[in-house]
Design an enzyme around this catalytic site. Structure first.
Site, PDB file in Angstrom:
ATOM      1  N   ARG A 132      98.334  21.392  47.524  1.00 44.43           N
ATOM      2  CA  ARG A 132      97.925  21.684  45.944  1.00 44.43           C
ATOM      3  C   ARG A 132      99.280  21.653  45.559  1.00 44.43           C
ATOM      4  NH1 ARG A 132      94.142  26.344  43.017  1.00 44.43           N
ATOM      5  NH2 ARG A 132      93.000  24.966  43.898  1.00 44.43           N
ATOM      6  N   HIS A 159      91.463  17.154  40.663  1.00 40.50           N
ATOM      7  CA  HIS A 159      90.924  18.150  41.583  1.00 40.50           C
ATOM      8  C   HIS A 159      89.535  17.618  42.314  1.00 40.50           C
ATOM      9  CE1 HIS A 159      90.410  21.876  43.493  1.00 40.50           C
ATOM     10  NE2 HIS A 159      90.023  22.678  42.412  1.00 40.50           N
ATOM     11  N   GLN A 162      86.654  19.612  44.079  1.00 42.99           N
ATOM     12  CA  GLN A 162      86.048  20.416  43.363  1.00 42.99           C
ATOM     13  C   GLN A 162      85.027  19.564  42.545  1.00 42.99           C
ATOM     14  OE1 GLN A 162      86.545  23.905  41.971  1.00 42.99           O
ATOM     15  NE2 GLN A 162      84.352  23.294  41.351  1.00 42.99           N
ATOM     16  N   ASP A 254      86.389  24.512  31.669  1.00 49.49           N
ATOM     17  CA  ASP A 254      87.360  24.736  32.735  1.00 49.49           C
ATOM     18  C   ASP A 254      88.483  25.593  31.747  1.00 49.49           C
ATOM     19  OD1 ASP A 254      89.317  25.330  34.720  1.00 49.49           O
ATOM     20  OD2 ASP A 254      90.216  23.070  34.474  1.00 49.49           O
ATOM     21  N   CYS A 294      84.579  25.557  37.517  1.00 47.96           N
ATOM     22  CA  CYS A 294      85.236  25.537  38.617  1.00 47.96           C
ATOM     23  C   CYS A 294      85.745  26.839  38.965  1.00 47.96           C
ATOM     24  CB  CYS A 294      86.342  24.510  38.487  1.00 47.96           C
ATOM     25  SG  CYS A 294      87.535  24.906  37.172  1.00 47.96           S
ATOM     26  N   ARG A 322      82.082  24.313  47.766  1.00 45.02           N
ATOM     27  CA  ARG A 322      83.329  23.793  47.973  1.00 45.02           C
ATOM     28  C   ARG A 322      83.319  23.998  49.742  1.00 45.02           C
ATOM     29  NH1 ARG A 322      87.514  24.385  44.678  1.00 45.02           N
ATOM     30  NH2 ARG A 322      88.649  23.299  46.137  1.00 45.02           N
TER      31      ARG A 322
HETATM   32  N1   CP Z   1      88.341  26.119  41.464  1.00 43.92           N
HETATM   33  C1   CP Z   1      89.234  26.317  42.265  1.00 43.92           C
HETATM   34  O1   CP Z   1      89.898  25.445  42.943  1.00 43.92           O
HETATM   35  O2   CP Z   1      89.637  27.523  42.877  1.00 43.92           O
HETATM   36  P1   CP Z   1      91.060  28.178  43.395  1.00 43.92           P
HETATM   37  O3   CP Z   1      92.171  27.736  42.245  1.00 43.92           O
HETATM   38  O4   CP Z   1      90.856  29.648  43.428  1.00 43.92           O
HETATM   39  O5   CP Z   1      91.218  27.607  44.713  1.00 43.92           O
HETATM   40  N1  NVA Z   2      92.498  23.079  35.549  1.00 44.60           N
HETATM   41  C1  NVA Z   2      92.499  24.495  36.172  1.00 44.60           C
HETATM   42  C2  NVA Z   2      91.751  24.319  37.313  1.00 44.60           C
HETATM   43  C3  NVA Z   2      91.869  25.471  38.290  1.00 44.60           C
HETATM   44  C4  NVA Z   2      90.863  25.227  39.428  1.00 44.60           C
HETATM   45  C5  NVA Z   2      94.098  24.346  36.901  1.00 44.60           C
HETATM   46  O1  NVA Z   2      94.714  23.225  37.226  1.00 44.60           O
HETATM   47  O2  NVA Z   2      94.875  25.177  36.839  1.00 44.60           O
END
Ligand code: CP
Ligand code: NVA
Length: 350
Positions: A132, A159, A162, A254, A294, A322
């Site tokens: 990440r 993502h 997701q 989102d 999400c 997930r």
């Molecule tokens: N939706 C999602 O990726 O959640 P987190 O940021 O908690 O991993």
């Molecule tokens: N768009 C958001 C998604 C979080 C799961 C971010 O990148 O923070």
């Protein structure tokens, strides 16, 4: 992941099945040794195969509880996480493997040593890497130099895990994804990019409604529309949230400020306020429409509490899925799918 053959030897993976496989089972087998950096890494059949196995895993998780015995995952996270971290760790544990979490929030990956050196070390110790990151290029670079599968657990551009869970949720609710109309309302961000690509792969109609200047990147729109030509999907963009949700089976939003955009939060709140998903907006969708997010969510900002916590909300199903979809993904990328040859024949999507 650049050297599939070397990778297979390194992992001592089972030989490719000798029996004749139907198209979806062939697609599942073709995922062995691959990466998931972008939804664009998948073919429509591979995307369908991941969901097929995810449904099987959800129905009978005990069947796979030793499938990844002795397999190790390394997870590097530059940003916070609840769902992604726990679902990967719990997923590995319940498959008989293990996961090593590296908190990368204090310095970016590549700051201490080159990404190439990180990749060339990791492949000597573990079988799969999950990242990440802020920069999508960090993940593509690790993938370029790694001989083991690499999974994008969120970058500034995508993502994909997701999106897979979201389409698993849609498939559970509606059956064929080809009959679904999905509306995404809000920021044209990483989640919107992966959703557009997933819609393209699964033959779904998606309408993305964003403020002007906040739409998805044109290259993602083009990529999704190119895939859509072969699947019958429809990818639409608009600045009108009411038009986007008209007759939609699912309404998705989102956060307005993603991780890393905190300094823009106040300005974004002003610009995005007409895009809030509330009861008035949901009443323009289909009567049985579901609400998707999400998570994490901000009640009273991108979504009204009455919608997030109401009867149409499917957000905790998404979060649960997930777990199942990522277990399926890891099994397929590692080429370890014990059910593949003995399960009921996989069918191609209609
Ligand atoms: N939706 C999602 O990726 O959640 P987190 O940021 O908690 O991993
Ligand atoms: N768009 C958001 C998604 C979080 C799961 C971010 O990148 O923070």
């Amino acid at each position: 992941m650049t050297h599939n053959t070397e990778h297979a030897a390194l992992l001592d993976l089972p030989a490719a099945p000798a029996v004749a496989l139907d198209p979806l089972a062939r697609a599942a087998a073709s995922l062995r040794g691959k990466d998931l950096v972008s939804m664009q890494d998948l073919s429509p059949a591979q995307a369908a195969a991941i969901l097929k196995l995810a449904h099987e895993l959800k129905a009978a998780p005990e069947r796979y509880r030793t499938a990844l015995a002795s397999k190790q995952m390394a997870m590097f996270f530059e940003k916070p996480s609840l769902r992604t971290r726990i679902t990967f760790e719990a997923g590995m544990n319940t498959l008989g493997g293990s996961a090593i979490f590296i908190d990368q929030s204090q310095s970016r990956l590549g700051a201490r040593e080159s990404l190439r050196d990180v990749a060339l070390n990791l492949e000597r110790w573990v079988q799969i890497v999950v990242l990440r990151t802020f920069a999508h290029a960090t993940i593509t670079t690790i993938a370029e130099y790694s001989s083991i599968p690499v999974i994008n657990a969120l970058s500034d551009l995508e993502h994909p895990c997701q999106a897979l869970a979201d389409f698993m949720t849609l498939e559970e609710r509606f059956g064929s994804l080809r009959r679904v109309k999905l509306a995404y309302v809000g920021d044209g961000n990483n989640v919107s990019h992966s959703l557009m690509l997933a819609a393209a792969l699964y033959g779904t109609r998606i309408t993305v409604a964003t403020p002007p200047q906040y739409g998805p990147l044109p290259e993602y729109v083009t990529a999704a529309r190119t895939i859509a030509e072969s699947t019958g999907a429809v990818i639409e963009l608009t600045n009108d949230p009411l038009a986007a949700v008209a007759g939609a089976d699912a309404v998705y939003t989102d956060v307005w400020a993603s991780m890393g955009q905190e300094s823009e939060a106040a300005e974004r709140e002003r610009i995005f306020s007409p895009y809030q998903v509330n009861d008035a907006l949901m009443s323009n969708a289909a009567p049985e429409a579901i609400f998707l997010h999400c998570l994490p969510a901000h009640r009273g900002a991108e979504v009204a509490a009455s919608v997030l916590d109401g009867g149409q909300s499917a957000v905790y199903d998404q979060a649960e899925n997930r777990l199942h979809v990522q277990k399926a993904l890891v099994l397929l990328l590692l080429g370890t799918t014990p059910g593949l040859q003995t399960a009921a024949p996989l069918t191609t999507p209609d």
